[in-house]
Write a protein that holds these residues in place. Structure first.
Motif, PDB file in Angstrom:
ATOM      1  N   LEU A 170       2.304   6.343   5.418  1.00 41.18           N
ATOM      2  CA  LEU A 170       1.163   6.260   4.504  1.00 41.18           C
ATOM      3  C   LEU A 170       0.085   7.259   4.896  1.00 41.18           C
ATOM      4  N   ASP A 171      -0.181   7.391   6.185  1.00 40.66           N
ATOM      5  CA  ASP A 171      -1.187   8.355   6.653  1.00 40.66           C
ATOM      6  C   ASP A 171      -0.795   9.787   6.282  1.00 40.66           C
ATOM      7  N   SER A 206       2.774   2.393   7.966  1.00 38.76           N
ATOM      8  CA  SER A 206       1.433   2.987   8.002  1.00 38.76           C
ATOM      9  C   SER A 206       1.469   4.447   8.452  1.00 38.76           C
ATOM     10  N   LYS A 257      -1.296  10.256   2.517  1.00 34.83           N
ATOM     11  CA  LYS A 257      -2.722  10.383   2.185  1.00 34.83           C
ATOM     12  C   LYS A 257      -3.237  11.787   2.496  1.00 34.83           C
ATOM     13  N   LYS A 258      -2.680  12.376   3.519  1.00 32.52           N
ATOM     14  CA  LYS A 258      -3.124  13.706   3.951  1.00 32.52           C
ATOM     15  C   LYS A 258      -2.469  14.824   3.146  1.00 32.52           C
ATOM     16  N   GLU A 303       2.171   9.183  -6.349  1.00 32.08           N
ATOM     17  CA  GLU A 303       2.677  10.543  -6.154  1.00 32.08           C
ATOM     18  C   GLU A 303       3.891  10.843  -7.046  1.00 32.08           C
ATOM     19  N   GLU A 334       0.827  -1.209   0.000  1.00 31.50           N
ATOM     20  CA  GLU A 334       0.000   0.000   0.000  1.00 31.50           C
ATOM     21  C   GLU A 334       0.861   1.259   0.000  1.00 31.50           C
ATOM     22  N   LYS A 385       0.996   4.162  -3.035  1.00 30.05           N
ATOM     23  CA  LYS A 385       0.780   5.600  -2.813  1.00 30.05           C
ATOM     24  C   LYS A 385       1.984   6.410  -3.288  1.00 30.05           C
TER      25      LYS A 385
END
Length: 199
Positions: free
Chosen positions: A158-159, A155, A162-163, A30, A22, A26
């Motif tokens: 990743l957070d 993770s 995503k933001k 990007e 994941e 991402k």
């Protein structure tokens, strides 16, 4: 210079691949360029992403049975170069050192190898050298570089992605550096305890 930094190139060298898919998806979305070695490179390419070999940057193959892969000035220069230092920037240009903005590492499983009852030789081969060096380099240069020191932090990054997309703030990078030195401290303590017979 701005405290916000964009991730353009990521060096990924991990033992545990689980949970990486994941994050890679991402980063690829990007437009982040991947750089890797060995099994991690094969894993990234197996997911359909382009990945440049570290050997293409260093012009050296992986040697000594894989003991030396990333330990090279073109790799560590790309991590440790201070982006706001004119001298560093000139040397990067002179020696064709690519900037590395993100380092993702997951170390050889030393403690698990000890716990498995493996032989001394097998245990010694699980003392990570390149990975721990990458962690320390990335953490030292947190002003410019994001260091993800274990799969536990996949993770977390990743957070943030995503933001904010492929951008991090100084506070983010400092947080990762703090975790990175925690990982390296724990790892070296485990090795020290094994040598002392305290498994």
């Amino acid at each position: 210079m701005s405290e916000t930094k964009e991730i353009k190139t990521a060096l990924i060298s991990v033992f545990h691949k689980d949970g990486l898919e994941e994050l890679l998806a991402k980063l690829n979305q990007e437009g982040v360029k991947f750089l890797s070695t060995g099994g991690t490179q094969s894993f990234i390419e197996g997911l359909g992403y382009e990945c440049q070999k570290v050997e293409e940057v260093t012009t050296y193959p992986s040697i000594l049975g894989g003991r030396v892969k990333t330990l090279h000035p073109k790799v560590f220069g790309g991590i440790l170069a201070r982006r706001d230092n004119e001298g560093d920037r000139k040397e990067m240009q002179k020696y064709e050192i690519p900037a590395i903005d993100l380092v993702v590492v997951d170390l050889y499983p030393f403690e698990q190898t000890v716990a498995s009852g493996a032989s001394e030789q097998d245990i010694i081969e699980k003392i990570d050298i390149g990975g721990i060096s990458l962690i320390r380099a990335g953490a030292k240069n947190f002003k410019d570089v994001v260091i993800v020191p274990s799969k536990a932090e996949y993770s977390v990054l990743l957070d943030i992605l995503k933001k904010n997309g492929a951008k991090t703030e100084l506070a983010d990078r400092r947080m990762f550096a703090e975790r990175a030195f925690g990982v390296s401290s724990h790892y070296d303590t485990a090795i020290h305890n094994w040598f002392c017979g305290k498994q």
